[in-house]
Design an enzyme around this catalytic site. Structure first.
Site, PDB file in Angstrom:
ATOM      1  CB  CYS A 113      44.408  56.645  41.128  1.00  0.00           C
ATOM      2  SG  CYS A 113      45.830  57.696  41.451  1.00  0.00           S
ATOM      3  CG  HIS A 133      39.902  40.639  48.858  1.00  0.00           C
ATOM      4  ND1 HIS A 133      39.638  39.317  49.080  1.00  0.00           N
ATOM      5  CD2 HIS A 133      40.449  41.103  50.019  1.00  0.00           C
ATOM      6  CE1 HIS A 133      39.994  38.994  50.326  1.00  0.00           C
ATOM      7  NE2 HIS A 133      40.484  40.065  50.903  1.00  0.00           N
TER       8      HIS A 133
HETATM    9 ZN    ZN Z   1      44.700  59.737  41.095  1.00  0.00          ZN
END
Ligand code: ZN
Length: 265
Positions: free
Chosen positions: A145, A137
């Site tokens: 990102c 999790h």
């Molecule tokens: Zn990235």
């Protein structure tokens, strides 16, 4: 939460011995951990008595969609947390690993434990020193990102403009914690599946292992004839599938188990 944990009965000692045998005999042992282990370090659970969501109300179930709709707002909330998030951050900042986390690290160092899969986002396994760790999790102290899946420490990121952007690919950055409605990052999910396929024994500590996708791993090991060892103060949905159930807090039972494994090596 304090567990009253008296001197062990002879049958409990017997189960501990059997569990240690099991670990020493297994070819490939992994662990699955959950909220119970964190609670012993003072991190409030989400549900149940004293749970963050019990007190503050359930969070929206479409957290990831909301993030994608307005990542700037999500980051503003994140950087100035209120309510349950604020309470969680304060608990995370002061929490320290407990002897349960430390016993798992020692089992890893002995070469017994090959990998720990955790549903906890509190970074305590890392702080304790686990190196083969899959945080299914995510990790609340990291930033990920959503484009290239690179992960960063908070200090590495420039928050001057929100949402912050990935230094590598300029993709939008999000907390590594997996939100409601967000797919588990593919690298972690693939890692967990690989580990579960190799494992013939799993320690299931502080989790009832009912939340998908973590739930599938113990069941798949069980279905292939592997052994599940439960460490939990309470009976849970996974108990019926476990070869052995150690009843008590992980912070007390895992060190006992470690000691018995050591004496057999
Ligand atoms: Zn990235």
């Amino acid at each position: 939460m304090t567990f009253v944990f008296g001197p062990m009965e002879s049958w409990e000692l017997e189960v501990l011995d059997q569990a240690a045998e099991c670990l020493v005999r297994a070819r490939y042992v992994i662990a699955l951990t959950g909220a119970g282990l964190s609670v012993e370090s003072g991190i409030p659970p989400f549900r149940g008595p004293g749970g963050l969501w019990t007190k503050h109300g359930e969070p929206p179930m479409d957290g990831y969609e909301r993030f994608l709709r307005d990542p700037k707002k999500a980051w503003e909330d994140r950087l100035n947390p209120a309510g349950p998030m604020r309470e969680l951050w304060e608990a995370l900042n002061s929490a320290r690993p407990n002897p349960g986390h430390e016993a798992l690290v020692a089992l890893e160092e002995l070469g017994i434990l090959k990998c720990t899969i955790t549903q906890n986002v509190d970074n305590l396994h890392r702080t304790a020193g686990s190196t083969r760790l899959l945080e299914i999790h995510g990790n609340a102290t990291l930033i990920r990102c959503i484009n290239c899946v690179a992960r960063y420490e908070r200090e590495e990121i420039d928050f001057a403009e929100l949402p912050p952007r990935c230094p590598r690919c300029r993709g939008i950055l999000k907390s590594d914690t997996v939100s409601f409605g967000e797919p588990i990052p593919s690298d972690v999910l693939a890692g967990c599946s690989d580990e579960a396929e190799r494992a013939d024994c799993m320690i299931v500590a502080g989790t009832s292992a009912t939340v998908y996708p973590a739930a599938q791993f113990p069941i798949s090991i069980h279905e292939r004839g592997g052994d599940l060892l439960e460490v939990n103060p309470y009976e849970s949905e996974i108990t019926a599938f476990c070869r052995l159930a150690l009843r008590g807090p992980a912070g007390e039972l895992l060190p006992e188990l470690l000691e018995r494994v050591r004496s057999r090596l």
